[in-house]
Enzyme design. Structure first.
Site, mmCIF file in Angstrom:
data_model
loop_
_atom_site.group_PDB
_atom_site.id
_atom_site.type_symbol
_atom_site.label_atom_id
_atom_site.label_comp_id
_atom_site.label_asym_id
_atom_site.label_seq_id
_atom_site.Cartn_x
_atom_site.Cartn_y
_atom_site.Cartn_z
ATOM 1 N N LYS A 1 0.831 -1.214 0.000
ATOM 2 C CA LYS A 1 0.000 0.000 0.000
ATOM 3 C C LYS A 1 0.867 1.267 0.000
ATOM 4 O O LYS A 1 0.600 2.203 -0.745
ATOM 5 C CB LYS A 1 -0.943 0.023 1.217
ATOM 6 C CG LYS A 1 -1.905 -1.157 1.269
ATOM 7 C CD LYS A 1 -2.922 -1.004 2.384
ATOM 8 C CE LYS A 1 -2.337 -1.070 3.783
ATOM 9 N NZ LYS A 1 -1.774 -2.398 4.161
ATOM 10 N N ARG B 1 -9.649 0.641 8.962
ATOM 11 C CA ARG B 1 -9.231 -0.724 9.296
ATOM 12 C C ARG B 1 -10.314 -1.467 10.069
ATOM 13 O O ARG B 1 -10.121 -2.635 10.421
ATOM 14 C CB ARG B 1 -7.972 -0.679 10.147
ATOM 15 C CG ARG B 1 -6.680 -1.021 9.393
ATOM 16 C CD ARG B 1 -5.568 -0.845 10.386
ATOM 17 N NE ARG B 1 -4.337 -1.483 10.115
ATOM 18 C CZ ARG B 1 -3.269 -0.891 9.563
ATOM 19 N NH1 ARG B 1 -3.351 0.327 9.112
ATOM 20 N NH2 ARG B 1 -2.134 -1.530 9.450
ATOM 21 N N ARG C 1 11.316 -6.229 4.789
ATOM 22 C CA ARG C 1 11.205 -4.805 5.105
ATOM 23 C C ARG C 1 11.788 -4.513 6.488
ATOM 24 O O ARG C 1 12.397 -3.473 6.712
ATOM 25 C CB ARG C 1 9.725 -4.393 5.048
ATOM 26 C CG ARG C 1 9.502 -2.901 5.177
ATOM 27 C CD ARG C 1 8.072 -2.510 4.857
ATOM 28 N NE ARG C 1 7.154 -2.810 5.946
ATOM 29 C CZ ARG C 1 5.817 -2.662 5.868
ATOM 30 N NH1 ARG C 1 5.271 -2.246 4.756
ATOM 31 N NH2 ARG C 1 5.054 -2.946 6.896
ATOM 32 N N ARG D 1 11.300 -0.751 11.640
ATOM 33 C CA ARG D 1 10.003 -0.937 12.286
ATOM 34 C C ARG D 1 10.017 -2.199 13.138
ATOM 35 O O ARG D 1 10.208 -3.298 12.619
ATOM 36 C CB ARG D 1 8.890 -1.038 11.226
ATOM 37 C CG ARG D 1 8.484 0.296 10.666
ATOM 38 C CD ARG D 1 7.382 0.144 9.634
ATOM 39 N NE ARG D 1 6.171 -0.502 10.152
ATOM 40 C CZ ARG D 1 5.035 -0.528 9.485
ATOM 41 N NH1 ARG D 1 4.932 0.057 8.305
ATOM 42 N NH2 ARG D 1 3.981 -1.125 10.002
ATOM 43 N N ARG E 1 -0.381 -9.290 13.332
ATOM 44 C CA ARG E 1 -0.923 -8.284 12.413
ATOM 45 C C ARG E 1 -1.757 -8.938 11.313
ATOM 46 O O ARG E 1 -2.794 -8.403 10.906
ATOM 47 C CB ARG E 1 0.214 -7.448 11.823
ATOM 48 C CG ARG E 1 0.705 -6.418 12.827
ATOM 49 C CD ARG E 1 2.101 -5.978 12.545
ATOM 50 N NE ARG E 1 2.207 -5.169 11.364
ATOM 51 C CZ ARG E 1 3.315 -5.100 10.598
ATOM 52 N NH1 ARG E 1 4.366 -5.832 10.894
ATOM 53 N NH2 ARG E 1 3.344 -4.310 9.565
HETATM 54 P P1 AMP Z 1 0.711 0.467 9.072
HETATM 55 O O1 AMP Z 1 1.866 1.361 8.826
HETATM 56 O O2 AMP Z 1 -0.504 0.844 8.271
HETATM 57 O O3 AMP Z 1 1.059 -0.991 8.948
HETATM 58 O O4 AMP Z 1 0.284 0.697 10.603
HETATM 59 C C1 AMP Z 1 1.171 0.406 11.668
HETATM 60 C C2 AMP Z 1 0.385 0.273 12.961
HETATM 61 O O5 AMP Z 1 -0.272 1.513 13.259
HETATM 62 C C3 AMP Z 1 -0.726 -0.765 12.955
HETATM 63 O O6 AMP Z 1 -0.245 -2.074 13.203
HETATM 64 C C4 AMP Z 1 -1.624 -0.243 14.061
HETATM 65 O O7 AMP Z 1 -1.081 -0.521 15.339
HETATM 66 C C5 AMP Z 1 -1.543 1.259 13.851
HETATM 67 N N1 AMP Z 1 -2.584 1.721 12.892
HETATM 68 C C6 AMP Z 1 -2.384 2.273 11.672
HETATM 69 N N2 AMP Z 1 -3.545 2.574 11.081
HETATM 70 C C7 AMP Z 1 -4.524 2.197 11.943
HETATM 71 C C8 AMP Z 1 -5.936 2.217 11.895
HETATM 72 N N3 AMP Z 1 -6.598 2.695 10.827
HETATM 73 N N4 AMP Z 1 -6.613 1.730 12.968
HETATM 74 C C9 AMP Z 1 -5.970 1.264 14.062
HETATM 75 N N5 AMP Z 1 -4.645 1.193 14.154
HETATM 76 C C10 AMP Z 1 -3.901 1.650 13.107
#
Ligand code: AMP
Length: 191
Positions: free
Chosen positions: A14, A89, A128, A134, A146
Protein backbone atom coordinates in the site's frame (compact mmCIF):
# COMPACT_ATOMS: atom_id res chain seq x y z
CA UNK A 1 -11.89 14.43 -7.64
CA UNK A 2 -10.72 10.98 -6.59
CA UNK A 3 -10.96 9.81 -2.98
CA UNK A 4 -9.48 6.34 -2.87
CA UNK A 5 -9.17 3.76 -0.11
CA UNK A 6 -6.08 1.65 -0.82
CA UNK A 7 -6.78 -1.56 1.04
CA UNK A 8 -4.90 -4.77 1.77
CA UNK A 9 -3.07 -6.72 4.46
CA UNK A 10 0.21 -5.55 6.03
CA UNK A 11 2.94 -5.98 3.44
CA UNK A 12 0.55 -5.79 0.48
CA UNK A 13 2.41 -2.79 -0.96
CA UNK A 14 0.00 0.00 0.00
CA UNK A 15 2.76 2.46 0.93
CA UNK A 16 4.83 1.72 -2.18
CA UNK A 17 1.88 2.03 -4.54
CA UNK A 18 0.61 5.14 -2.73
CA UNK A 19 3.86 6.94 -3.53
CA UNK A 20 3.45 6.16 -7.23
CA UNK A 21 -0.22 7.18 -7.19
CA UNK A 22 0.66 10.49 -5.52
CA UNK A 23 3.26 11.20 -8.22
CA UNK A 24 0.95 10.43 -11.13
CA UNK A 25 -2.41 11.69 -9.85
CA UNK A 26 -1.42 14.37 -7.34
CA UNK A 27 -3.62 12.89 -4.62
CA UNK A 28 -2.95 13.66 -0.98
CA UNK A 29 -1.55 10.62 0.83
CA UNK A 30 -3.10 10.03 4.23
CA UNK A 31 -1.46 7.03 5.92
CA UNK A 32 -2.54 6.51 9.51
CA UNK A 33 0.49 4.27 10.16
CA UNK A 34 2.83 7.06 8.96
CA UNK A 35 0.97 9.63 11.07
CA UNK A 36 1.29 7.46 14.17
CA UNK A 37 5.00 6.88 13.48
CA UNK A 38 5.50 10.66 13.19
CA UNK A 39 3.77 11.19 16.54
CA UNK A 40 5.87 8.42 18.02
CA UNK A 41 9.08 10.00 16.74
CA UNK A 42 8.04 13.41 18.07
CA UNK A 43 7.14 11.91 21.46
CA UNK A 44 3.64 13.41 21.52
CA UNK A 45 0.92 12.13 23.90
CA UNK A 46 -0.83 10.58 20.91
CA UNK A 47 2.39 8.80 19.93
CA UNK A 48 2.84 7.47 23.46
CA UNK A 49 -0.74 6.25 23.51
CA UNK A 50 -0.40 4.49 20.14
CA UNK A 51 3.00 2.92 20.81
CA UNK A 52 1.85 -0.02 22.92
CA UNK A 53 -0.73 -1.05 20.35
CA UNK A 54 1.64 -0.62 17.41
CA UNK A 55 4.49 -2.53 19.04
CA UNK A 56 2.24 -5.54 19.49
CA UNK A 57 0.67 -5.28 16.05
CA UNK A 58 -2.74 -4.47 17.52
CA UNK A 59 -5.10 -1.77 16.32
CA UNK A 60 -5.09 1.61 18.01
CA UNK A 61 -8.62 2.25 19.35
CA UNK A 62 -11.10 3.55 16.78
CA UNK A 63 -11.88 6.81 18.58
CA UNK A 64 -8.19 7.79 18.59
CA UNK A 65 -7.63 7.00 14.90
CA UNK A 66 -10.86 8.65 13.79
CA UNK A 67 -10.05 11.87 15.64
CA UNK A 68 -6.57 11.97 14.08
CA UNK A 69 -7.96 11.51 10.55
CA UNK A 70 -10.73 14.02 11.14
CA UNK A 71 -8.18 16.66 12.19
CA UNK A 72 -6.05 15.88 9.17
CA UNK A 73 -8.91 16.16 6.68
CA UNK A 74 -10.01 19.44 8.25
CA UNK A 75 -6.55 21.02 7.86
CA UNK A 76 -5.69 19.63 4.42
CA UNK A 77 -7.38 21.08 1.41
CA UNK A 78 -6.95 19.06 -1.74
CA UNK A 79 -8.29 19.79 -5.17
CA UNK A 80 -7.49 16.36 -6.53
CA UNK A 81 -8.50 14.09 -3.68
CA UNK A 82 -7.17 11.79 -0.98
CA UNK A 83 -5.57 8.40 -0.98
CA UNK A 84 -6.34 6.68 2.32
CA UNK A 85 -3.71 4.10 3.21
CA UNK A 86 -4.15 1.87 6.27
CA UNK A 87 -7.48 3.50 7.04
CA UNK A 88 -10.26 2.48 7.51
CA UNK A 89 -9.23 -0.72 9.30
CA UNK A 90 -12.57 -1.48 10.99
CA UNK A 91 -16.16 -1.13 9.80
CA UNK A 92 -16.65 1.50 12.50
CA UNK A 93 -13.82 3.54 10.96
CA UNK A 94 -15.35 3.13 7.49
CA UNK A 95 -18.67 4.54 8.71
CA UNK A 96 -16.89 7.41 10.44
CA UNK A 97 -14.91 8.18 7.27
CA UNK A 98 -18.09 8.46 5.21
CA UNK A 99 -19.58 10.77 7.82
CA UNK A 100 -16.53 13.05 8.06
CA UNK A 101 -16.20 13.27 4.28
CA UNK A 102 -19.87 14.18 3.97
CA UNK A 103 -19.25 17.21 6.20
CA UNK A 104 -16.87 18.45 3.48
CA UNK A 105 -19.25 17.39 0.66
CA UNK A 106 -16.93 14.55 -0.29
CA UNK A 107 -17.44 10.85 -1.04
CA UNK A 108 -15.19 7.81 -1.39
CA UNK A 109 -14.85 7.11 -5.10
CA UNK A 110 -13.70 3.53 -4.71
CA UNK A 111 -11.67 1.00 -2.78
CA UNK A 112 -8.72 -0.72 -4.45
CA UNK A 113 -7.93 -3.93 -2.63
CA UNK A 114 -4.43 -5.40 -3.11
CA UNK A 115 -4.66 -9.19 -2.96
CA UNK A 116 -1.47 -10.93 -1.81
CA UNK A 117 -0.99 -14.48 -0.51
CA UNK A 118 -0.16 -14.77 3.20
CA UNK A 119 3.12 -16.63 2.53
CA UNK A 120 4.30 -13.72 0.35
CA UNK A 121 3.27 -11.17 3.01
CA UNK A 122 5.45 -12.87 5.61
CA UNK A 123 8.45 -12.80 3.27
CA UNK A 124 7.92 -9.12 2.39
CA UNK A 125 7.44 -7.99 6.00
CA UNK A 126 10.56 -9.78 7.22
CA UNK A 127 12.53 -8.31 4.34
CA UNK A 128 11.21 -4.80 5.10
CA UNK A 129 12.10 -5.29 8.78
CA UNK A 130 15.78 -5.50 7.86
CA UNK A 131 15.84 -1.88 6.67
CA UNK A 132 12.68 -0.12 7.90
CA UNK A 133 13.62 -0.03 11.57
CA UNK A 134 10.00 -0.94 12.29
CA UNK A 135 9.81 -3.16 15.36
CA UNK A 136 6.52 -4.60 14.14
CA UNK A 137 8.29 -5.95 11.02
CA UNK A 138 11.14 -7.59 12.93
CA UNK A 139 9.37 -10.20 14.99
CA UNK A 140 7.50 -13.23 13.67
CA UNK A 141 4.99 -13.18 16.54
CA UNK A 142 4.10 -9.55 15.79
CA UNK A 143 3.86 -10.25 12.07
CA UNK A 144 1.50 -13.18 12.73
CA UNK A 145 -0.61 -11.03 15.03
CA UNK A 146 -0.92 -8.28 12.41
CA UNK A 147 -2.07 -10.80 9.80
CA UNK A 148 -4.56 -12.25 12.33
CA UNK A 149 -5.86 -8.78 13.25
CA UNK A 150 -6.25 -8.01 9.54
CA UNK A 151 -8.24 -11.20 8.93
CA UNK A 152 -10.48 -10.74 11.96
CA UNK A 153 -11.02 -6.99 12.21
CA UNK A 154 -10.08 -5.39 8.91
CA UNK A 155 -11.24 -7.81 6.19
CA UNK A 156 -14.93 -7.02 6.84
CA UNK A 157 -14.22 -3.44 5.68
CA UNK A 158 -14.08 -4.82 2.11
CA UNK A 159 -17.71 -5.93 2.43
CA UNK A 160 -18.68 -2.42 3.51
CA UNK A 161 -17.42 -1.08 0.16
CA UNK A 162 -18.75 -4.09 -1.79
CA UNK A 163 -22.23 -3.19 -0.55
CA UNK A 164 -21.70 0.32 -1.90
CA UNK A 165 -20.48 -1.10 -5.22
CA UNK A 166 -17.10 0.59 -4.72
CA UNK A 167 -14.84 -2.44 -4.29
CA UNK A 168 -12.18 -3.28 -6.88
CA UNK A 169 -9.82 -6.23 -6.49
CA UNK A 170 -6.21 -5.83 -7.69
CA UNK A 171 -3.76 -8.69 -7.99
CA UNK A 172 -0.96 -7.49 -5.70
CA UNK A 173 1.62 -10.13 -6.70
CA UNK A 174 4.26 -9.37 -9.33
CA UNK A 175 6.49 -6.40 -10.01
CA UNK A 176 5.77 -2.98 -8.51
CA UNK A 177 5.42 -1.54 -12.03
CA UNK A 178 2.99 -4.25 -13.15
CA UNK A 179 0.79 -3.75 -10.08
CA UNK A 180 0.87 0.02 -10.58
CA UNK A 181 -0.32 -0.48 -14.15
CA UNK A 182 -3.34 -2.42 -12.88
CA UNK A 183 -4.02 0.41 -10.42
CA UNK A 184 -3.79 3.17 -13.04
CA UNK A 185 -6.19 1.23 -15.24
CA UNK A 186 -8.79 1.29 -12.44
CA UNK A 187 -8.10 4.89 -11.40
CA UNK A 188 -8.47 6.09 -14.99
CA UNK A 189 -11.79 4.26 -15.20
CA UNK A 190 -13.01 6.16 -12.10
CA UNK A 191 -12.29 9.54 -13.68
P1 AMP B 1 0.71 0.47 9.07
O1 AMP B 1 1.87 1.36 8.83
O2 AMP B 1 -0.50 0.84 8.27
O3 AMP B 1 1.06 -0.99 8.95
O4 AMP B 1 0.28 0.70 10.60
C1 AMP B 1 1.17 0.41 11.67
C2 AMP B 1 0.38 0.27 12.96
O5 AMP B 1 -0.27 1.51 13.26
C3 AMP B 1 -0.73 -0.76 12.95
O6 AMP B 1 -0.25 -2.07 13.20
C4 AMP B 1 -1.62 -0.24 14.06
O7 AMP B 1 -1.08 -0.52 15.34
C5 AMP B 1 -1.54 1.26 13.85
N1 AMP B 1 -2.58 1.72 12.89
C6 AMP B 1 -2.38 2.27 11.67
N2 AMP B 1 -3.55 2.57 11.08
C7 AMP B 1 -4.52 2.20 11.94
C8 AMP B 1 -5.94 2.22 11.89
N3 AMP B 1 -6.60 2.70 10.83
N4 AMP B 1 -6.61 1.73 12.97
C9 AMP B 1 -5.97 1.26 14.06
N5 AMP B 1 -4.64 1.19 14.15
C10 AMP B 1 -3.90 1.65 13.11
Amino acid sequence: MLNIVLFGPPGAGKGTQSELIVKQYGLLHLSTGDLFRKHLGAGTDLGKLAQGYMDQGNLVPDAVVIKMVEDRIATESTAKGFIFDGFPRTVHQALALDQMLLKHDLLITGMLSLEVEASELRIRLRERGKTSGRKDDQDDIKIENRIKVYNEETKPVADYYKHQDKYVSIKGMGSIAAIFQLITHELDAFK
